[in-house]
Structures are given as structure tokens and as C-alpha cells.
Design a protein around this motif. Sequence first.
Motif, mmCIF file in Angstrom:
data_model
loop_
_atom_site.group_PDB
_atom_site.id
_atom_site.type_symbol
_atom_site.label_atom_id
_atom_site.label_comp_id
_atom_site.label_asym_id
_atom_site.label_seq_id
_atom_site.Cartn_x
_atom_site.Cartn_y
_atom_site.Cartn_z
ATOM 1 N N MET A 91 17.205 -51.735 49.105
ATOM 2 C CA MET A 91 18.228 -52.140 48.313
ATOM 3 C C MET A 91 18.718 -51.077 47.324
ATOM 4 O O MET A 91 19.993 -50.642 46.953
ATOM 5 C CB MET A 91 18.121 -53.504 47.644
ATOM 6 N N GLY A 98 19.819 -58.934 46.772
ATOM 7 C CA GLY A 98 19.760 -58.308 48.101
ATOM 8 C C GLY A 98 18.257 -58.464 48.434
ATOM 9 O O GLY A 98 18.039 -58.586 49.794
ATOM 10 N N THR A 123 22.295 -48.952 47.409
ATOM 11 C CA THR A 123 23.262 -49.114 46.275
ATOM 12 C C THR A 123 23.173 -47.530 45.614
ATOM 13 O O THR A 123 24.029 -47.568 44.821
ATOM 14 C CB THR A 123 22.758 -50.132 45.289
#
Length: 106
Positions: free
Chosen positions: A9, A31, A13
Motif C-alpha cells: 500500500m 488498504g 500510494t
Amino acid sequence: LGEKEVALMVRLTHQAAPQNVNELSFPVVGGAYVLTELKTAFKIGVLLYMPFLIVDLIVSAVIVTLGMIQLPPVMISAPFKILIFVLADGWTLILDSLIKTFEVAR
């Protein structure tokens, strides 16, 4: 949370690698949590489905071997599946697995 999921994650991101856990943003933590729970749910589903699949295959093979092709295998295998679930204490196993996932998250 799993370390692999958090790392995934963070990478997705496009954030800088955090120095400690407190620097993780909500999208990363959320997430990673969802991915961890989905993975656990999939494992529980597979472990629950496999014995029932084996019962279906055995019952189907026996029915075909006996020449009873018109008889639906579900009529024979369903009581066996219920019996296995009850004898293995299925609800306790499912709830125990689910509770353990929440205890690990603490």
C-alpha cells in the motif's frame, strides 16, 4: 496488519517510506487492513470448501460406479456434508479463526 500488505500500500500510494508506524496514512493502513482480512477470508473459505468438495467427488464416483447416473449426487452428499460440519464443530472453527484475525491486529 501484514508487513507485505503495508509495504504494498505504501508503494501503491507513492508515499515515502515511513520511519515508524505512526507516520502511516489512513489510506495505507485501511488498504492494508482490507487486504489482510480478504486474505484471511479466502483461507477460511478454501479450508471450509475443500472437505465438502472431496465428499462431492467421492459420492459422485460411487454413484457413477454403481450405475445410478440419474440420481443427483447432491441428494446423497448433502447429509454427509452436514454431518461432517457438525462433527467437526464447524461454527466454532469458523468463529475461532475470525476472532484470531482480530486478536493479531491488536
